[in-house]
Design a protein around this motif. Structure first.
Motif, PDB file in Angstrom:
ATOM      1  N   ARG A  55       0.856  -1.189   0.000  1.00 56.10           N
ATOM      2  CA  ARG A  55       0.000   0.000   0.000  1.00 56.10           C
ATOM      3  C   ARG A  55       0.894   1.242   0.000  1.00 56.10           C
ATOM      4  NH1 ARG A  55      -2.127  -3.884   3.283  1.00 56.10           N
ATOM      5  NH2 ARG A  55      -4.331  -4.412   3.029  1.00 56.10           N
ATOM      6  N   SER A  56       0.663   2.137  -0.912  1.00 60.97           N
ATOM      7  CA  SER A  56       1.557   3.288  -1.055  1.00 60.97           C
ATOM      8  C   SER A  56       0.897   4.630  -0.769  1.00 60.97           C
ATOM      9  CB  SER A  56       2.162   3.321  -2.466  1.00 60.97           C
ATOM     10  OG  SER A  56       1.136   3.411  -3.439  1.00 60.97           O
ATOM     11  N   ARG A  57      -0.425   4.703  -0.833  1.00 64.18           N
ATOM     12  CA  ARG A  57      -1.096   5.984  -0.593  1.00 64.18           C
ATOM     13  C   ARG A  57      -1.133   6.286   0.903  1.00 64.18           C
ATOM     14  NH1 ARG A  57      -6.741   5.627  -3.597  1.00 64.18           N
ATOM     15  NH2 ARG A  57      -6.737   3.701  -2.389  1.00 64.18           N
ATOM     16  N   PRO A  58      -0.657   7.455   1.313  1.00 60.64           N
ATOM     17  CA  PRO A  58      -0.671   7.800   2.735  1.00 60.64           C
ATOM     18  C   PRO A  58      -2.037   7.670   3.383  1.00 60.64           C
ATOM     19  CG  PRO A  58       0.690   9.349   1.528  1.00 60.64           C
ATOM     20  CD  PRO A  58       0.012   8.493   0.501  1.00 60.64           C
ATOM     21  N   SER A  59      -3.082   8.059   2.656  1.00 60.70           N
ATOM     22  CA  SER A  59      -4.430   7.994   3.219  1.00 60.70           C
ATOM     23  C   SER A  59      -4.845   6.561   3.532  1.00 60.70           C
ATOM     24  CB  SER A  59      -5.441   8.611   2.246  1.00 60.70           C
ATOM     25  OG  SER A  59      -5.400   7.949   0.991  1.00 60.70           O
ATOM     26  N   GLU A  60      -4.304   5.614   2.782  1.00 60.46           N
ATOM     27  CA  GLU A  60      -4.589   4.203   3.039  1.00 60.46           C
ATOM     28  C   GLU A  60      -3.677   3.650   4.128  1.00 60.46           C
ATOM     29  OE1 GLU A  60      -5.272   0.085   0.471  1.00 60.46           O
ATOM     30  OE2 GLU A  60      -4.202   1.765  -0.428  1.00 60.46           O
ATOM     31  N   LEU A  61      -2.425   4.066   4.108  1.00 62.48           N
ATOM     32  CA  LEU A  61      -1.447   3.582   5.084  1.00 62.48           C
ATOM     33  C   LEU A  61      -1.826   3.939   6.514  1.00 62.48           C
ATOM     34  CD1 LEU A  61       2.138   4.239   3.665  1.00 62.48           C
ATOM     35  CD2 LEU A  61       1.168   2.045   4.361  1.00 62.48           C
ATOM     36  N   LYS A  71      -1.289  12.037  12.157  1.00 64.81           N
ATOM     37  CA  LYS A  71      -0.075  12.840  12.058  1.00 64.81           C
ATOM     38  C   LYS A  71       0.957  12.241  11.105  1.00 64.81           C
ATOM     39  CE  LYS A  71      -0.532  15.077  16.545  1.00 64.81           C
ATOM     40  NZ  LYS A  71       0.108  15.409  17.840  1.00 64.81           N
ATOM     41  N   LEU A  72       0.774  10.974  10.737  1.00 67.31           N
ATOM     42  CA  LEU A  72       1.746  10.320   9.859  1.00 67.31           C
ATOM     43  C   LEU A  72       1.474  10.570   8.379  1.00 67.31           C
ATOM     44  CD1 LEU A  72       2.150   6.886  11.676  1.00 67.31           C
ATOM     45  CD2 LEU A  72       3.897   8.644  11.416  1.00 67.31           C
ATOM     46  N   HIS A  73       0.338  11.168   8.067  1.00 64.12           N
ATOM     47  CA  HIS A  73      -0.026  11.354   6.664  1.00 64.12           C
ATOM     48  C   HIS A  73       1.060  12.111   5.901  1.00 64.12           C
ATOM     49  CE1 HIS A  73      -2.261  12.745   3.111  1.00 64.12           C
ATOM     50  NE2 HIS A  73      -3.033  11.696   3.312  1.00 64.12           N
ATOM     51  N   GLN A  74       1.492  13.249   6.447  1.00 64.78           N
ATOM     52  CA  GLN A  74       2.519  14.042   5.771  1.00 64.78           C
ATOM     53  C   GLN A  74       3.875  13.334   5.765  1.00 64.78           C
ATOM     54  OE1 GLN A  74       2.036  16.892   4.010  1.00 64.78           O
ATOM     55  NE2 GLN A  74      -0.134  16.460   4.393  1.00 64.78           N
ATOM     56  N   VAL A  75       4.123  12.556   6.810  1.00 67.33           N
ATOM     57  CA  VAL A  75       5.379  11.797   6.889  1.00 67.33           C
ATOM     58  C   VAL A  75       5.473  10.810   5.733  1.00 67.33           C
ATOM     59  CG1 VAL A  75       6.671  10.095   8.254  1.00 67.33           C
ATOM     60  CG2 VAL A  75       5.580  12.058   9.391  1.00 67.33           C
ATOM     61  N   PHE A  79       8.213  10.152   2.461  1.00 70.90           N
ATOM     62  CA  PHE A  79       8.957   8.906   2.219  1.00 70.90           C
ATOM     63  C   PHE A  79       7.976   7.750   2.380  1.00 70.90           C
ATOM     64  CE2 PHE A  79      11.831   5.356   3.007  1.00 70.90           C
ATOM     65  CZ  PHE A  79      12.838   5.590   2.064  1.00 70.90           C
ATOM     66  N   SER A  80       7.558   7.195   1.259  1.00 70.52           N
ATOM     67  CA  SER A  80       6.490   6.190   1.232  1.00 70.52           C
ATOM     68  C   SER A  80       7.035   4.771   1.156  1.00 70.52           C
ATOM     69  CB  SER A  80       5.598   6.439   0.012  1.00 70.52           C
ATOM     70  OG  SER A  80       6.342   6.161  -1.183  1.00 70.52           O
ATOM     71  N   THR A  81       6.132   3.835   1.132  1.00 71.62           N
ATOM     72  CA  THR A  81       6.522   2.430   0.964  1.00 71.62           C
ATOM     73  C   THR A  81       7.206   2.237  -0.388  1.00 71.62           C
ATOM     74  OG1 THR A  81       4.325   1.896   0.063  1.00 71.62           O
ATOM     75  CG2 THR A  81       4.622   1.618   2.424  1.00 71.62           C
ATOM     76  N   THR A  82       6.729   2.937  -1.398  1.00 70.19           N
ATOM     77  CA  THR A  82       7.352   2.863  -2.726  1.00 70.19           C
ATOM     78  C   THR A  82       8.779   3.382  -2.677  1.00 70.19           C
ATOM     79  OG1 THR A  82       5.190   3.204  -3.769  1.00 70.19           O
ATOM     80  CG2 THR A  82       7.139   3.560  -5.145  1.00 70.19           C
ATOM     81  N   ASP A  83       8.988   4.446  -1.915  1.00 73.51           N
ATOM     82  CA  ASP A  83      10.348   4.987  -1.764  1.00 73.51           C
ATOM     83  C   ASP A  83      11.272   3.969  -1.099  1.00 73.51           C
ATOM     84  OD1 ASP A  83       9.819   7.524  -2.886  1.00 73.51           O
ATOM     85  OD2 ASP A  83       8.909   8.183  -0.996  1.00 73.51           O
ATOM     86  N   MET A  84      10.737   3.227  -0.134  1.00 72.57           N
ATOM     87  CA  MET A  84      11.572   2.224   0.536  1.00 72.57           C
ATOM     88  C   MET A  84      11.925   1.081  -0.401  1.00 72.57           C
ATOM     89  SD  MET A  84      13.274   1.561   3.137  1.00 72.57           S
ATOM     90  CE  MET A  84      14.202   0.158   3.779  1.00 72.57           C
ATOM     91  N   VAL A  85      10.969   0.673  -1.204  1.00 75.20           N
ATOM     92  CA  VAL A  85      11.236  -0.380  -2.192  1.00 75.20           C
ATOM     93  C   VAL A  85      12.321   0.076  -3.160  1.00 75.20           C
ATOM     94  CG1 VAL A  85      10.247  -1.630  -4.150  1.00 75.20           C
ATOM     95  CG2 VAL A  85       8.960  -1.458  -2.009  1.00 75.20           C
ATOM     96  N   THR A  86      12.232   1.337  -3.574  1.00 68.47           N
ATOM     97  CA  THR A  86      13.246   1.902  -4.480  1.00 68.47           C
ATOM     98  C   THR A  86      14.615   1.972  -3.798  1.00 68.47           C
ATOM     99  OG1 THR A  86      11.560   3.221  -5.617  1.00 68.47           O
ATOM    100  CG2 THR A  86      13.860   3.908  -5.885  1.00 68.47           C
TER     101      THR A  86
END
Length: 399
Positions: A55-61, A71-75, A79-86
């Motif tokens: 899941r990569s969308r902050p609103s879903e995460l 408070k984690l939405h902007q975080v 740097f998202s899950t997609t960024d970590m995979v990259t």
């Protein structure tokens, strides 16, 4: 510039590596209190390391974080899950998503992630000192004095990334940071009950579990274990109900729907229809609602239905009891057990103490906090790790 990262776990290593990579001129050091590095990474996902989630969308995460969600939405936008995979891919580690959207290294081994972090730390000359337990933190002007069981260090900036650590919270309280109460999260329910005593390993694809006398209710896969009940539905309840269940001292009743959440009236209607269509069939030979045969046998015995009883001879009392056991079976919980080897807590440093644009403490400049030492926790599925990765990345950017 001297940067000290306290904690040789996921958040600590990821933060230190990214700081050192961005600023090779900095002196970056990790202090770890044990002789084991990245121990939680080692056991994550049954040893396969559930490194993040698809899941990569902050609103879903954010829906998977009982504490810290909004408070984690902007975080996660930064740097998202997609960024970590990259990030992993650029360092030679390919990942895969499973059906439930958990993500693992292609190797199916947590050692792959551990080796990557150790290699990157060595590449960017991150110092690692073990058996260094934090005992005190003191601010001296714009610098910090870090006292461990072995010696005193001076640092321009300090990152606290120790995970769930009572001793660290004690030190941070002494510094002056506010800490929310610490209670266990993500645990299984201890239940001693003859109905499930001999059924460890049996699972249900979709069950619904409610804490009796509470608004807490969840649905999802359920697993019978040697000590009681586990599985995603139980872990979700334990996370969302961490404080309420702690207040009950982990002694409470649950109502379990084993048949995909079908209402009792629907279950009764289906049983009556089946009885009318198959009056001569023996009840014990035909488990309905796709429940496992061994579970059906146990419930039939509990309902005092003899092995030779055909559906046509089910008494009203037996039918009512069968409906109850399938749709709202009552079980007594008398304690909890840690989920596998993964210990997660609710509570920690209040998020109001930290500027989430930088993860720097608002009242204590040059002191940063990342990972589970903060009042952030998540459900299983790689979400706790992702909170570590996102915070670590933002700290490295800020520094």
């Amino acid at each position: 510039m001297k940067i000290i990262v306290i904690g040789g776990g996921a958040a600590g290593f990821f933060t230190a590596i990214n700081i050192a990579e961005k600023h090779p001129e900095y002196n970056v050091c990790i202090l770890e209190k044990t002789r084991k590095l990245l121990s939680k990474v080692k056991v994550s996902g049954g040893g396969r390391c559930n490194v993040t989630n698809e899941r990569s969308r902050p609103s879903e995460l954010v829906r998977f974080y009982p504490r810290g969600s909004k408070k984690l939405h902007q975080v996660f936008k930064r740097f998202s899950t997609t960024d970590m995979v990259t990030w992993l891919s650029k360092r030679g580690i390919e990942t895969k998503a499973e059906e439930d959207q958990r993500m693992f290294p292609m190797s199916n081994s947590s050692q792959t992630i551990i080796d990557c972090f150790l290699k990157q730390a060595a590449r960017f000359k991150v110092s690692i000192l073990q058996n260094e337990t934090l005992t005190a933190l003191n601010q001296t002007g714009n610098q910090w004095q870090v006292t461990t069981t072995n010696q005193i260090y001076e640092a321009d900036k300090v990152v606290i990334a120790t995970g769930s650590s009572p001793s660290t919270w004690k030190v941070l309280e002494q510094v002056g940071l506010a800490i929310t109460p610490i209670v266990p999260s993500l645990f299984t329910f201890n239940i001693k009950d003859e109905r499930i005593k001999h059924l460890p390993g049996i699972s249900f694809a979709e069950a619904r579990v409610k804490i009796a006398g509470s608004k807490l209710e969840e649905n999802g896969p359920l697993l019978i274990t040697h000590w009681g009940l586990s599985g995603p539905v139980i872990l979700k309840l334990s996370a969302w109900g961490a404080y309420e269940l702690e207040s009950k001292t982990y002694q409470f009743d649950i109502l379990v729907n084993f048949v995909g959440g079908l209402a009792p009236d629907e279950v009764r209607k289906h049983l009556v229809q089946y009885r009318e269509a198959n009056p001569k069939r023996k009840v014990i030979n035909y488990p309905l609602f796709d429940v496992p045969k061994r579970f059906w046998d146990s419930i039939i015995s509990c309902c005092c239905i003899a092995s030779e009883t055909p559906f046509s001879e089910l008494s009203k009392k037996q039918l009512n009891k069968l409906v109850e056991e399938l749709a709202q079976g009552k079980y007594v919980v008398h304690g909890k057990s840690t989920f596998k080897d993964e210990f997660v807590t609710a509570g920690g440093v209040k998020l109001s103490e930290v500027d989430l644009e930088t993860f720097e403490c608002k009242r204590f400049p040059n002191l940063y906090i990342a990972g589970e030492v903060l009042d952030i926790d998540a459900l299983t599925g790689g979400f706790n790790f992702q909170a570590c990765w996102s915070a670590g990345w933002i700290i490295s950017e800020s520094i």
